[in-house]
Design a protein around this motif. Structure first.
Motif, PDB file in Angstrom:
ATOM      1  N   CYS A 185      32.692  68.789  59.988  1.00 32.09           N
ATOM      2  CA  CYS A 185      32.162  70.056  60.504  1.00 32.09           C
ATOM      3  C   CYS A 185      30.713  70.247  60.047  1.00 32.09           C
ATOM      4  CB  CYS A 185      33.017  71.236  60.039  1.00 32.09           C
ATOM      5  SG  CYS A 185      34.630  71.315  60.836  1.00 32.09           S
ATOM      6  N   TYR A 186      30.463  69.901  58.796  1.00 36.70           N
ATOM      7  CA  TYR A 186      29.093  69.983  58.270  1.00 36.70           C
ATOM      8  C   TYR A 186      28.147  69.091  59.070  1.00 36.70           C
ATOM      9  CZ  TYR A 186      25.308  68.473  55.114  1.00 36.70           C
ATOM     10  OH  TYR A 186      24.096  68.113  54.584  1.00 36.70           O
ATOM     11  N   GLU A 187      28.561  67.851  59.313  1.00 32.54           N
ATOM     12  CA  GLU A 187      27.712  66.923  60.076  1.00 32.54           C
ATOM     13  C   GLU A 187      27.435  67.467  61.471  1.00 32.54           C
ATOM     14  OE1 GLU A 187      25.928  64.380  59.855  1.00 32.54           O
ATOM     15  OE2 GLU A 187      26.422  63.407  57.988  1.00 32.54           O
ATOM     16  N   LEU A 188      28.481  67.964  62.127  1.00 31.42           N
ATOM     17  CA  LEU A 188      28.304  68.489  63.486  1.00 31.42           C
ATOM     18  C   LEU A 188      27.378  69.695  63.482  1.00 31.42           C
ATOM     19  CD1 LEU A 188      31.976  68.034  64.672  1.00 31.42           C
ATOM     20  CD2 LEU A 188      29.983  67.139  65.894  1.00 31.42           C
ATOM     21  N   ALA A 189      27.522  70.571  62.481  1.00 31.04           N
ATOM     22  CA  ALA A 189      26.670  71.758  62.418  1.00 31.04           C
ATOM     23  C   ALA A 189      25.211  71.358  62.182  1.00 31.04           C
ATOM     24  CB  ALA A 189      27.157  72.701  61.319  1.00 31.04           C
ATOM     25  N   GLN A 190      25.001  70.314  61.363  1.00 32.96           N
ATOM     26  CA  GLN A 190      23.631  69.827  61.140  1.00 32.96           C
ATOM     27  C   GLN A 190      23.024  69.323  62.447  1.00 32.96           C
ATOM     28  OE1 GLN A 190      21.662  68.856  58.041  1.00 32.96           O
ATOM     29  NE2 GLN A 190      22.751  70.628  57.289  1.00 32.96           N
ATOM     30  N   THR A 191      23.811  68.536  63.179  1.00 33.57           N
ATOM     31  CA  THR A 191      23.334  68.011  64.460  1.00 33.57           C
ATOM     32  C   THR A 191      23.002  69.145  65.411  1.00 33.57           C
ATOM     33  OG1 THR A 191      24.709  66.068  64.213  1.00 33.57           O
ATOM     34  CG2 THR A 191      23.979  66.580  66.436  1.00 33.57           C
ATOM     35  N   ASP A 192      23.899  70.141  65.468  1.00 33.78           N
ATOM     36  CA  ASP A 192      23.713  71.273  66.364  1.00 33.78           C
ATOM     37  C   ASP A 192      22.432  72.032  66.011  1.00 33.78           C
ATOM     38  OD1 ASP A 192      24.886  72.848  68.538  1.00 33.78           O
ATOM     39  OD2 ASP A 192      25.030  74.431  67.034  1.00 33.78           O
ATOM     40  N   ALA A 193      22.216  72.216  64.714  1.00 35.06           N
ATOM     41  CA  ALA A 193      21.018  72.946  64.281  1.00 35.06           C
ATOM     42  C   ALA A 193      19.757  72.155  64.637  1.00 35.06           C
ATOM     43  CB  ALA A 193      21.087  73.198  62.775  1.00 35.06           C
ATOM     44  N   GLU A 194      19.831  70.830  64.449  1.00 36.57           N
ATOM     45  CA  GLU A 194      18.661  70.008  64.787  1.00 36.57           C
ATOM     46  C   GLU A 194      18.365  70.073  66.283  1.00 36.57           C
ATOM     47  OE1 GLU A 194      19.686  66.172  63.177  1.00 36.57           O
ATOM     48  OE2 GLU A 194      19.600  66.965  61.130  1.00 36.57           O
ATOM     49  N   LYS A 195      19.451  70.044  67.093  1.00 37.69           N
ATOM     50  CA  LYS A 195      19.270  70.148  68.550  1.00 37.69           C
ATOM     51  C   LYS A 195      18.603  71.471  68.915  1.00 37.69           C
ATOM     52  CE  LYS A 195      22.475  69.212  71.626  1.00 37.69           C
ATOM     53  NZ  LYS A 195      23.813  69.073  72.257  1.00 37.69           N
ATOM     54  N   LYS A 196      19.104  72.547  68.303  1.00 36.10           N
ATOM     55  CA  LYS A 196      18.549  73.861  68.626  1.00 36.10           C
ATOM     56  C   LYS A 196      17.088  73.953  68.200  1.00 36.10           C
ATOM     57  CE  LYS A 196      22.800  76.474  68.906  1.00 36.10           C
ATOM     58  NZ  LYS A 196      23.878  76.969  68.054  1.00 36.10           N
ATOM     59  N   ASP A 197      16.779  73.384  67.034  1.00 35.86           N
ATOM     60  CA  ASP A 197      15.385  73.368  66.586  1.00 35.86           C
ATOM     61  C   ASP A 197      14.520  72.641  67.611  1.00 35.86           C
ATOM     62  OD1 ASP A 197      16.020  74.700  64.337  1.00 35.86           O
ATOM     63  OD2 ASP A 197      15.837  73.004  62.961  1.00 35.86           O
ATOM     64  N   ALA A 198      15.022  71.484  68.062  1.00 31.90           N
ATOM     65  CA  ALA A 198      14.246  70.685  69.017  1.00 31.90           C
ATOM     66  C   ALA A 198      14.058  71.454  70.318  1.00 31.90           C
ATOM     67  CB  ALA A 198      14.962  69.354  69.274  1.00 31.90           C
ATOM     68  N   GLU A 199      15.120  72.148  70.759  1.00 29.16           N
ATOM     69  CA  GLU A 199      15.017  72.917  72.005  1.00 29.16           C
ATOM     70  C   GLU A 199      14.022  74.063  71.863  1.00 29.16           C
ATOM     71  OE1 GLU A 199      19.034  74.017  73.029  1.00 29.16           O
ATOM     72  OE2 GLU A 199      19.508  71.900  73.325  1.00 29.16           O
ATOM     73  N   THR A 200      14.084  74.729  70.714  1.00 29.37           N
ATOM     74  CA  THR A 200      13.145  75.825  70.486  1.00 29.37           C
ATOM     75  C   THR A 200      11.714  75.307  70.556  1.00 29.37           C
ATOM     76  OG1 THR A 200      14.771  76.789  69.016  1.00 29.37           O
ATOM     77  CG2 THR A 200      12.551  77.689  68.897  1.00 29.37           C
ATOM     78  N   MET A 201      11.513  74.122  69.963  1.00 25.87           N
ATOM     79  CA  MET A 201      10.163  73.557  69.974  1.00 25.87           C
ATOM     80  C   MET A 201       9.742  73.198  71.390  1.00 25.87           C
ATOM     81  SD  MET A 201      10.122  71.252  66.559  1.00 25.87           S
ATOM     82  CE  MET A 201       8.518  70.536  66.867  1.00 25.87           C
ATOM     83  N   ARG A 202      10.664  72.572  72.153  1.00 27.35           N
ATOM     84  CA  ARG A 202      10.327  72.217  73.538  1.00 27.35           C
ATOM     85  C   ARG A 202      10.029  73.463  74.354  1.00 27.35           C
ATOM     86  NH1 ARG A 202      14.305  68.411  73.429  1.00 27.35           N
ATOM     87  NH2 ARG A 202      15.801  69.745  74.468  1.00 27.35           N
ATOM     88  N   HIS A 203      10.897  74.469  74.170  1.00 30.76           N
ATOM     89  CA  HIS A 203      10.738  75.712  74.897  1.00 30.76           C
ATOM     90  C   HIS A 203       9.368  76.310  74.588  1.00 30.76           C
ATOM     91  CE1 HIS A 203      12.131  79.063  77.196  1.00 30.76           C
ATOM     92  NE2 HIS A 203      11.911  79.912  76.197  1.00 30.76           N
TER      93      HIS A 203
END
Lengths: 267, 267
Positions: free
Chosen positions: B154-172
């Motif tokens: 769960c920790y690994e998945l949450a880290q991945t999810d947070a990284e994805k969201k960070d990347a999306e925020t940056m792209r946005h």
């Protein structure tokens, strides 16, 4: 010293189930140095021993001390964990970013400090550490169980340690390359499990196409475009040699069933 | 859907302390969809509720089913966890490498499957998944507690999810800078090209097995182990819905050819 030398410091742990679980996960990831600061439960209680399962040795060799400075004696690096973000000016780092720093000087003792189940570490206790980590959690329920937090940090440290060792092995391997024949393959695979050579694949595609034409699934004028789809499907999966053998076995068996249609019953 | 939609599937969990701890760590990391396959303990027992603390809602909304296929109904991606390395040809991946794949199609249900505390998942159960992970542990005590394993994933998945969201925020942010709307989706996919749901796959495997038994390629006493190899092969390739349709078309055509053997010439 590496993981085995790194101290896991628990300040005033109160739950024997937690302490036992922590011993287990420490041993799971290669740690064995547990330090308890003024423990509020017996680390050798039946509940702790039950949760430790095969890590009773970690509990038996745990050291109990009175204060955080005693727990850190001789250490050159210490990281403290915290869930709090108020009244604290130092940056709270992500474990993945900060924990590798504990392993940078393997010859020097280092420590990772965890606070009480209910209220963590005091500001005074936090200040014995040089860096501070917070495991990112959901705002709807941010508070991790103590043993879970220790488990995640041990896992992260073990991952870092494994990556370091892999990198060292590769460097070492490069140095050896001049005199020693290279290892044939980094992954353990027996020949039959290896990706099939392209000519073996091509024979399978030809065989499949001829059977599909024979049974009327393919028509001569569209066979090529249809077969492209099957090629894409099987190429994508990187068929192993033995798998191509299995797939051709099916084709041969279908042919056999069709040829023997007059001699058999039951279809 | 993201983390909240991802199913955490526990097969025959026997320890209420584990189930309660798992509910807590799921909520800590933003998960809420717990599926229990034939549970061997009461997920609402006092011990489970006590360990869940503020995650009782996860236990109360947990779904109990009888089999792994029921737990996976509607899922297009499933990863199974295992500690074993014997009698198993498919590669065991590192969680950090494999788990992000579960979050790649946030609109499609996905599942992460954990086995029994004492003996994990059977080969048959493993084969309902497409990928397999093993959390790397020390050889001196490799066996992780179930709740610890779930927590780390769960920790690994949450880290991945947070990284994805960070990347999306940056792209946005970048897109806004130029006053251009961000492209909604980088890859063009129509529904038929999407990964087949696992229940559609299961129907194909059943159909394939029954035909292979009929033509004598499989024997009843070895069918299951042979079919495992085919499941591994096709699961690895992530069949699309239309590809499953093509493969079933072949099976139907072979059946047709066998049934019409007396009315046709030329085989």
């Amino acid at each position: 010293m590496g993981l085995a030398g790194l101290r896991i410091v628990l300040v005033e742990p109160a739950g024997p189930i937690n302490v036992g679980s922590i011993a287990r996960v420490m041993k799971n990831f290669g740690f064995n140095h547990l330090v308890l600061v003024n423990p509020q439960c017996d680390p050798l209680s039946p509940e702790a021993l039950q949760m430790a399962v095969h890590a009773k040795d970690v509990l038996e060799s745990a050291v109990s001390v009175a204060t955080v400075p005693e727990a850190l004696q001789g250490c050159t690096r210490a990281i403290a964990t915290t869930a709090r973000v108020r009244n604290w000016d130092s940056p709270l780092e992500n474990p993945r970013t900060a924990l590798p720093w504990l392993l940078e000087k393997p010859e020097q003792p280092a420590a990772l400090i965890f606070g009480r189940e209910d209220r963590g570490l005091s500001n005074e206790e936090l200040n014995y550490a040089q860096r501070f980590i917070r495991i990112p959690t959901s705002s709807s329920y941010p508070s991790l169980n103590l043993a879970t937090a220790v488990g995640i940090c041990c896992y992260e440290l073990a991952q870092t340690d494994a990556e370091k060792k892999d990198a060292e092995t590769m460097r070492h391997g490069d140095a050896q390359k001049e005199n020693v024949p290279a290892s044939p393959c980094p992954r353990v695979l027996v020949s039959d499990n290896e990706p099939a050579p392209l000519d073996i694949l091509e024979e399978y595609y030809q065989h499949l196409e001829s059977l599909l034409l024979k049974i009327g699934y393919l028509y001569p004028h569209t066979a090529a475009s249809r077969m492209e789809k099957f090629r894409q499907l099987y190429n994508r999966t990187q068929l192993q040699t033995k798998e191509v053998g299995m797939l051709r076995g099916i084709l041969r068996q279908v042919e056999w069933a069709l040829e023997n249609r007059n001699n058999r019953e039951g279809f």
